[in-house]
Scaffold this active site. Structure first.
Site, mmCIF file in Angstrom:
data_model
loop_
_atom_site.group_PDB
_atom_site.id
_atom_site.type_symbol
_atom_site.label_atom_id
_atom_site.label_comp_id
_atom_site.label_asym_id
_atom_site.label_seq_id
_atom_site.Cartn_x
_atom_site.Cartn_y
_atom_site.Cartn_z
ATOM 1 C CG HIS B 250 -1.673 1.393 1.116
ATOM 2 N ND1 HIS B 250 -2.587 1.749 0.164
ATOM 3 C CD2 HIS B 250 -1.420 2.508 1.817
ATOM 4 C CE1 HIS B 250 -2.892 3.025 0.305
ATOM 5 N NE2 HIS B 250 -2.198 3.509 1.298
ATOM 6 C CE1 TYR B 254 -0.839 6.295 1.180
ATOM 7 C CE2 TYR B 254 0.689 5.973 2.991
ATOM 8 C CZ TYR B 254 -0.596 5.965 2.495
ATOM 9 O OH TYR B 254 -1.615 5.633 3.332
ATOM 10 C CG HIS B 400 -7.692 2.985 -8.892
ATOM 11 N ND1 HIS B 400 -7.958 4.231 -8.371
ATOM 12 C CD2 HIS B 400 -6.691 2.468 -8.141
ATOM 13 C CE1 HIS B 400 -7.157 4.449 -7.339
ATOM 14 N NE2 HIS B 400 -6.384 3.400 -7.187
ATOM 15 C CG PHE B 401 -3.258 0.408 -11.195
ATOM 16 C CD1 PHE B 401 -2.543 0.276 -12.362
ATOM 17 C CD2 PHE B 401 -3.776 -0.740 -10.613
ATOM 18 C CE1 PHE B 401 -2.357 -0.951 -12.952
ATOM 19 C CE2 PHE B 401 -3.595 -1.979 -11.194
ATOM 20 C CZ PHE B 401 -2.893 -2.083 -12.374
ATOM 21 C CG HIS B 402 -3.227 2.037 -16.474
ATOM 22 N ND1 HIS B 402 -3.520 0.825 -15.926
ATOM 23 C CD2 HIS B 402 -2.095 1.844 -17.216
ATOM 24 C CE1 HIS B 402 -2.630 -0.067 -16.327
ATOM 25 N NE2 HIS B 402 -1.744 0.514 -17.103
ATOM 26 N NE ARG B 463 -4.628 -6.558 -11.298
ATOM 27 C CZ ARG B 463 -3.883 -5.875 -10.444
ATOM 28 N NH1 ARG B 463 -4.344 -5.561 -9.259
ATOM 29 N NH2 ARG B 463 -2.652 -5.508 -10.773
ATOM 30 N NE ARG B 464 -1.290 -9.090 -11.374
ATOM 31 C CZ ARG B 464 -0.661 -9.162 -10.219
ATOM 32 N NH1 ARG B 464 -0.947 -10.128 -9.389
ATOM 33 N NH2 ARG B 464 0.278 -8.315 -9.917
HETATM 34 C C1 HEM Z 1 1.150 2.743 -23.307
HETATM 35 C C2 HEM Z 1 0.697 2.887 -22.121
HETATM 36 C C3 HEM Z 1 0.099 1.757 -21.321
HETATM 37 C C4 HEM Z 1 -0.753 0.769 -21.727
HETATM 38 C C5 HEM Z 1 -1.358 0.562 -23.103
HETATM 39 C C6 HEM Z 1 -0.991 -0.077 -20.579
HETATM 40 C C7 HEM Z 1 -1.821 -1.180 -20.594
HETATM 41 C C8 HEM Z 1 -2.011 -2.034 -19.521
HETATM 42 C C9 HEM Z 1 -2.953 -3.125 -19.456
HETATM 43 C C10 HEM Z 1 -3.908 -3.517 -20.593
HETATM 44 C C11 HEM Z 1 -2.814 -3.721 -18.259
HETATM 45 C C12 HEM Z 1 -3.661 -4.849 -17.690
HETATM 46 C C13 HEM Z 1 -3.204 -6.181 -18.044
HETATM 47 C C14 HEM Z 1 -4.023 -7.232 -17.335
HETATM 48 O O1 HEM Z 1 -4.531 -6.999 -16.224
HETATM 49 O O2 HEM Z 1 -4.149 -8.324 -17.902
HETATM 50 C C15 HEM Z 1 -1.780 -3.024 -17.536
HETATM 51 C C16 HEM Z 1 -1.345 -3.350 -16.270
HETATM 52 C C17 HEM Z 1 -0.506 -2.548 -15.507
HETATM 53 N N1 HEM Z 1 0.012 -1.311 -15.870
HETATM 54 FE FE1 HEM Z 1 -0.142 -0.446 -17.682
HETATM 55 N N2 HEM Z 1 -0.296 0.422 -19.514
HETATM 56 C C18 HEM Z 1 0.380 1.544 -19.913
HETATM 57 C C19 HEM Z 1 1.175 2.368 -19.142
HETATM 58 C C20 HEM Z 1 1.397 2.187 -17.781
HETATM 59 C C21 HEM Z 1 2.116 3.100 -16.933
HETATM 60 C C22 HEM Z 1 2.733 4.420 -17.367
HETATM 61 C C23 HEM Z 1 2.151 2.535 -15.693
HETATM 62 C C24 HEM Z 1 2.770 3.034 -14.404
HETATM 63 C C25 HEM Z 1 3.568 4.017 -14.259
HETATM 64 C C26 HEM Z 1 1.487 1.261 -15.781
HETATM 65 C C27 HEM Z 1 1.367 0.370 -14.734
HETATM 66 C C28 HEM Z 1 0.742 -0.845 -14.804
HETATM 67 C C29 HEM Z 1 0.730 -1.801 -13.730
HETATM 68 C C30 HEM Z 1 1.417 -1.665 -12.371
HETATM 69 C C31 HEM Z 1 -0.050 -2.885 -14.173
HETATM 70 C C32 HEM Z 1 -0.407 -4.137 -13.378
HETATM 71 C C33 HEM Z 1 0.417 -5.277 -13.762
HETATM 72 C C34 HEM Z 1 -0.006 -6.510 -12.991
HETATM 73 O O3 HEM Z 1 -1.221 -6.765 -12.872
HETATM 74 O O4 HEM Z 1 0.886 -7.191 -12.485
HETATM 75 N N3 HEM Z 1 1.026 1.090 -17.054
HETATM 76 N N4 HEM Z 1 -1.316 -1.994 -18.322
HETATM 77 CU CU LIG Z 2 -3.690 0.633 -0.851
#
Ligand code: HEM
Ligand SMILES: [Cu+2]
Ligand SMILES: [Cu+2]
Lengths: 159, 573
Positions: B250, B254, B400-402, B463-464
């Site tokens: 968590h 921050y 949310h986190f994007h 997700r994932r």
């Molecule tokens: C081109 C830009 C981006 C695209 C198209 C993108 C797309 C995605 C998608 C589709 C997922 C979900 C995959 C799933 O749950 O199966 C994901 C997960 C994630 N993204 Fe992005 N994302 C982008 C940029 C970013 C940025 C800038 C960050 C953080 C600074 C970020 C952090 C994350 C994180 C932490 C996850 C979770 C991974 C996990 O579940 O282990 N993403 N992203």
């Molecule tokens: Cu939290």
């Protein structure tokens, strides 16, 4: 130290809103019986298939009109993967994983739980809508995670 | 003004420097720094860019998968969706954010104190830990030996190099804190009785908060997972390692956010012509995050092994986060409004259009702030206890986190880079107009993307998940939401590519800056004179934070222990 008059009112409004939210959410537990999954017991994943009740996964009617569902989660399937329940029935799930962490989610219901090796996940779900419901593993559990799903058919009338 | 390539000695040197003074061909507002003080700042930032680049490339593949084009068989190295997603998470959530924090917090500490960091050795050590940790983790992931996601939940067992890499990345942040504290001590000796300058204060509290927070992951990896992956430990307790993970998991949010808060509070007002609203409130906001460490169980509402009491206590504490967020909304918006009105803005909203939207660094951070408002609202939904049963582990969370880390933080980092890279390289920003287009592309993309993810999540999209091949995909009505995700993600990808065009163009720009490069330090409306002195007693606050964490997590452990160590490492990929 100076706190702006507007800012003070702003913060008081936030506090009131939060208190209302807390009250509303507590009401979902008291009134609607929305409950979190719990662990009924701990279990060694290696011994699951030889330990009752998990040696015989399946759906069992209960005396109170509900059902006990004994379920095993493994890469990459639920067991049982398909089942039928009458509409309005409350199912008492007990689920254990034999390998890695899995998820358990049924869209459009309150069913949402993690299945963690070492723990038995226990949760109650009431099915109010007739029709097939997907059972989804919603935690990454390996390369075929996306094929890990099941179906619960909720059928009309008295079941 | 100094001309290019002309040897220019760097003016007054307050501390003796053992190394040979290197020549710099442009001037900055910190004449007391030498090349050796700034080089680690620059290379931490470049490491952040590498993390962003890898992450954005994987983001493209993920968006294409949502659109129905599975490219994993066609691209080199990345074999599967899940390998790519692990890289996406590690490169963005750990490498990109940590490296930026190391870079930016070091730079602002030096600016705030008006002196170089106390230890060159620590600067270098932090840099090497960052790069080495990234290299190890990246090797493990690319060699397909660590397809465990950035959360590496046991009993998924990665190769030891992955865990060592993660530890080194965390250690790099600890070394930055150690250096800040040494610098604070030296500064205090020279400035007896003075208030810690706000910019240094907020930078130090950020790193201090994360140091305390990261002890959970440190114990998880060093005591349990690393020995276990080396075969020195037979089994671990997966529920317990999750508790340790989320103790850190968590407050890691921050840590992603606070460096951006430092910019929004202490720099952005200057960039728009306003002033920092209140010195005291700013300090209180940062301290609140230090105190609100023990709320990680709100990520585990659906975990079986955690008692109802712990879930309730930490849920209520979680709602406390709303206060510093609202103070921030108020203070930062007040500073912006002040700037907009000074620039001639009238009426309720007229000041907004008068803000310098043509400055990409400002435009990016304003849009990031807007995304944060939406992200914060959705965060309140996630935290809303039983409502969490609807959204937990669905793509709602991804939406949310994007908005939050992906945009409030990610887009702000890009925007800050638009002044920071010229500052650190002496090169003019390449194609500023393109940079403005870049921040808009990202913002519009993420709105569409998050709309798709959240909508899908409420309808049950997990997700994932390699969604288009999921056995249950056809049984559910998720098509339109998934299309939004794909289209929005591709627009974000375009925004990401444009960022690299601008940044690489800047680094290799033939045109050098002519004026002195300045960090936009804002003045303070209600200064530190009326601020409680006790806010500066960082030692006391640290003790209070530790006690709070021990009490709140003591309750969890008292219910949880003893451990159930039953799981050997498993590699289902
Ligand atoms: C081109 C830009 C981006 C695209 C198209 C993108 C797309 C995605 C998608 C589709 C997922 C979900 C995959 C799933 O749950 O199966 C994901 C997960 C994630 N993204 Fe992005 N994302 C982008 C940029 C970013 C940025 C800038 C960050 C953080 C600074 C970020 C952090 C994350 C994180 C932490 C996850 C979770 C991974 C996990 O579940 O282990 N993403 N992203
Ligand atoms: Cu939290
Ligand atoms: Cu799964």
């Amino acid at each position: 130290m100076k706190i702006e008059r507007y800012e003070r009112w702003f913060l008081i409004a936030v506090a009131v809103a939060l208190l209302l939210a807390v009250a509303a959410l507590l009401a979902t537990i008291a009134g609607e019986h929305a409950a979190f999954p719990e662990s009924s017991e701990r279990i060694d994943p290696a011994l699951i298939s030889s330990t009752a009740p998990f040696d015989q996964p399946g759906v069992y009617p209960r005396d109170d009109g509900g059902y006990d569902v004994i379920m095993i989660a493994r890469t990459w399937a639920f067991e049982p993967a398909e089942m039928e329940l009458p509409v309005g029935a409350t199912a008492h799930f007990r689920i254990a994983s034999v390998d890695v962490v899995h998820g358990f989610k049924i869209p459009d219901t309150n069913a949402n739980a993690m299945i963690i090796p070492g723990q038995v996940t226990e949760l109650e779900v009431t099915f109010d809508e007739v029709g097939p419901h997907s059972v989804i593993c919603h935690e990454y559990c390996g390369i075929q995670h996306h094929i890990m799903g099941g179906v619960i058919n909720v059928v009309g009338g008295e079941g | 003004m100094t001309l290019l390539d002309e040897p220019a000695p760097i003016a007054p040197e307050p501390v003796p420097t053992p190394t040979v003074q290197r020549v710099r061909s442009w001037k900055i507002d910190m004449p007391y720094l030498t090349h050796a003080d700034l080089r680690p700042v620059k290379w931490h930032l470049y490491l952040a860019f590498i993390g962003l680049l890898l992450g954005v490339l994987m983001g493209f593949l993920q968006a294409m998968e949502r659109g129905g084009a599975n490219l994993y068989d066609d691209v080199p190295v990345i074999e599967t969706y899940y390998q790519g997603l692990t890289l996406h998470g590690v490169a963005l959530a750990l490498v990109f954010t940590f490296s930026f924090a190391n870079s930016f917090m070091t730079l602002l500490t030096m600016r705030g104190f008006g002196r170089p960091m106390a230890s060159r050795g620590l600067l270098e050590a932090s840099l090497w830990c960052g790069w080495a940790g990234t290299a190890l983790a990246a090797w493990a992931i690319l060699a397909n030996k660590a397809t465990v996601m950035f959360t590496f939940y046991a009993p998924l067992g990665a190769t030891p190099a992955f865990y060592i890499g993660a530890v080194l990345l965390v250690v790099s942040t600890w070394l930055t804190l150690a250096n800040q504290l040494l610098t604070l001590r030296a500064w205090r000796r020279d400035n007896v009785g003075a208030r810690i300058p706000l910019m240094s204060y907020t930078s130090i509290v950020t790193m201090l908060m994360w140091f305390l927070a990261s002890t959970g992951i440190a114990v998880e990896v060093l005591v349990f997972l690393l020995p276990w992956s080396l075969g020195l430990r037979d089994a671990v307790d997966p529920q317990f390692t999750r508790i340790l993970f989320w103790f850190s998991g968590h407050p890691i949010v921050y840590f992603w956010l606070l460096p951006i808060y430092v910019s929004w509070y202490t720099l952005l007002p200057r960039q728009v012509g306003g002033k920092i609203y209140s010195d005291g409130l700013t300090r209180i906001v940062f301290l609140t995050f230090l105190l609100l460490l023990p709320v990680g169980v709100h990520h585990q509402f659906t975990d079986p092994g955690i008692p109802f009491s712990s879930k309730t206590i930490q849920w209520l504490l979680t709602f406390g986060i709303f206060f510093p967020s609202m103070v921030t909304a108020f203070s930062v918006v007040a500073a912006l409004e002040q700037g907009g009105r000074k620039r001639g803005g009238r009426g309720w909203f007229g000041w907004i259009t008068k803000l310098p939207w043509n400055d990409p660094s400002v435009a990016g951070q304003l849009l990031a702030g807007l995304a944060f408002a939406l992200g914060g609202a959705s965060g309140l939904i996630n935290a809303s206890y039983t409502v969490n049963l609807v959204v937990h582990n669905t793509s709602f969370i991804v939406g949310h986190f994007h908005l939050t880390v992906g945009t409030a933080v990610g887009l702000s980092i890009m925007a800050i880079s638009y002044w920071m890279v010229p500052y650190l390289t002496g090169k003019q920003l390449f194609a500023p107009g393109l940079a403005v287009a870049q921040v808009w592309a990202w913002f519009i993309g993420v709105l569409i993307f998050a709309r798709g993810q959240m909508w899908g999540g409420i309808d049950g999209v997990p997700r994932r998940t390699q969604l288009r091949d999921a056995v249950y995909y056809g049984d559910n009505d998720w098509g339109t939401a998934t299309l939004f995700t794909a289209v929005g993600g591709l627009i974000m990808f375009v925004g990401g590519v444009l960022f690299f065009v601008v940044i690489v163009g800047t680094i290799f720009n033939k045109r050098v800056v002519s004026e002195t490069q300045v960090i936009p330090v804002a003045e303070i409306e209600h200064g530190s004179r009326s601020t409680w002195r006790v806010l500066d007693s960082l030692g006391t606050w640290t003790i209070i934070a530790v006690v709070l964490s021990v009490v709140v997590y003591g309750e969890v452990l008292a219910h949880y222990l003893p451990l159930t160590e039953v799981s050997p490492p498993i590699r289902p990929w």
